[in-house]
Design a protein around this motif. Structure first.
Motif, PDB file in Angstrom:
ATOM      1  N   ARG A 129       0.817  -1.222   0.000  1.00 25.89           N
ATOM      2  CA  ARG A 129       0.000   0.000   0.000  1.00 25.89           C
ATOM      3  C   ARG A 129       0.845   1.263   0.000  1.00 25.89           C
ATOM      4  NH1 ARG A 129      -4.037  -0.548   4.743  1.00 25.89           N
ATOM      5  NH2 ARG A 129      -5.125   1.118   3.651  1.00 25.89           N
ATOM      6  N   LYS A 130       2.145   1.110  -0.236  1.00 28.77           N
ATOM      7  CA  LYS A 130       3.017   2.281  -0.281  1.00 28.77           C
ATOM      8  C   LYS A 130       2.639   3.145  -1.486  1.00 28.77           C
ATOM      9  CE  LYS A 130       6.593   0.360  -3.200  1.00 28.77           C
ATOM     10  NZ  LYS A 130       6.139   1.190  -4.314  1.00 28.77           N
ATOM     11  N   HIS A 131       3.023   4.390  -1.442  1.00 29.50           N
ATOM     12  CA  HIS A 131       2.756   5.308  -2.550  1.00 29.50           C
ATOM     13  C   HIS A 131       3.580   4.902  -3.756  1.00 29.50           C
ATOM     14  CE1 HIS A 131       2.655   9.099  -4.821  1.00 29.50           C
ATOM     15  NE2 HIS A 131       1.546   9.360  -4.134  1.00 29.50           N
ATOM     16  N   LYS A 132       3.075   5.109  -4.950  1.00 31.85           N
ATOM     17  CA  LYS A 132       3.776   4.700  -6.164  1.00 31.85           C
ATOM     18  C   LYS A 132       5.092   5.467  -6.349  1.00 31.85           C
ATOM     19  CE  LYS A 132       1.123   7.785  -9.130  1.00 31.85           C
ATOM     20  NZ  LYS A 132       0.217   7.900 -10.243  1.00 31.85           N
ATOM     21  N   ALA A 133       5.219   6.627  -5.717  1.00 28.42           N
ATOM     22  CA  ALA A 133       6.459   7.399  -5.814  1.00 28.42           C
ATOM     23  C   ALA A 133       7.597   6.785  -5.002  1.00 28.42           C
ATOM     24  CB  ALA A 133       6.219   8.838  -5.341  1.00 28.42           C
ATOM     25  N   LEU A 134       7.259   5.915  -4.060  1.00 29.56           N
ATOM     26  CA  LEU A 134       8.268   5.272  -3.219  1.00 29.56           C
ATOM     27  C   LEU A 134       8.623   3.933  -3.851  1.00 29.56           C
ATOM     28  CD1 LEU A 134       9.909   5.164  -0.568  1.00 29.56           C
ATOM     29  CD2 LEU A 134       7.935   4.066   0.486  1.00 29.56           C
ATOM     30  N   GLY A 135       9.862   3.819  -4.295  1.00 25.65           N
ATOM     31  CA  GLY A 135      10.322   2.559  -4.886  1.00 25.65           C
ATOM     32  C   GLY A 135      10.561   1.519  -3.808  1.00 25.65           C
ATOM     33  N   ILE A 136      10.424   0.266  -4.159  1.00 23.99           N
ATOM     34  CA  ILE A 136      10.616  -0.808  -3.183  1.00 23.99           C
ATOM     35  C   ILE A 136      12.081  -0.963  -2.789  1.00 23.99           C
ATOM     36  CG2 ILE A 136      10.888  -2.726  -4.813  1.00 23.99           C
ATOM     37  CD1 ILE A 136       8.872  -2.791  -1.538  1.00 23.99           C
ATOM     38  N   ASP A 137      12.991  -0.540  -3.666  1.00 18.65           N
ATOM     39  CA  ASP A 137      14.430  -0.611  -3.343  1.00 18.65           C
ATOM     40  C   ASP A 137      14.760   0.305  -2.188  1.00 18.65           C
ATOM     41  OD1 ASP A 137      14.738  -2.395  -5.393  1.00 18.65           O
ATOM     42  OD2 ASP A 137      15.486  -0.920  -6.800  1.00 18.65           O
TER      43      ASP A 137
END
Length: 137
Positions: A129-137
């Protein structure tokens, strides 16, 4: 796997110092967060944050730091010292506004993040559910 069995396995994994990253996965609403809530009291050094709506790593760092600080018995002293340090830095830079805009109080707080967190157990919930601007890396 039953909730009891999952709980038992998770605790075994958490208690094994060789495990550096553990991913608890399952469909939405299956009870992952509830499971963590059930065992979280057994892990005093655990810091829980949700990634829901977080847009950048700076937000996560600040939330981790604030969560750790919230558990500290001398948190008021630490906050006072941090504010004092920021004021001293601000006095040193004088009217040079370029320093003040580059280094905010929040930035100074994150400078010592790794030493502050130490070997804390960090629980990141809601990765999906993180924001799309925050990359998983």
């Amino acid at each position: 796997m039953s909730i009891a069995a999952t709980k038992s396995e998770l605790k075994k994994m958490l208690d094994n110092p060789d495990n550096r990253v553990i991913a608890l996965t399952g469909t939405w609403g299956v009870g992952k967060t509830h499971l963590w809530s059930d065992i979280s009291e057994e892990y005093d050094d655990a810091i829980y944050i949700t990634l829901f709506g977080r847009t950048d790593i700076g937000q996560i760092k600040r939330e981790l730091l604030l969560s750790k600080l919230d558990k500290h018995p001398n948190k008021n002293i630490i906050v006072e010292k941090s504010i004092s340090l920021w004021r001293k830095f601000s006095d040193l830079t004088g009217s040079d506004s370029s320093f003040k805009t580059v280094i905010s109080f929040a930035d100074m707080a994150t400078i010592g993040l790794s030493s502050t967190l130490g070997c804390a157990l960090i629980v990141l919930d809601d990765i999906e559910r993180k924001h799309k601007a925050l990359g998983i890396d």
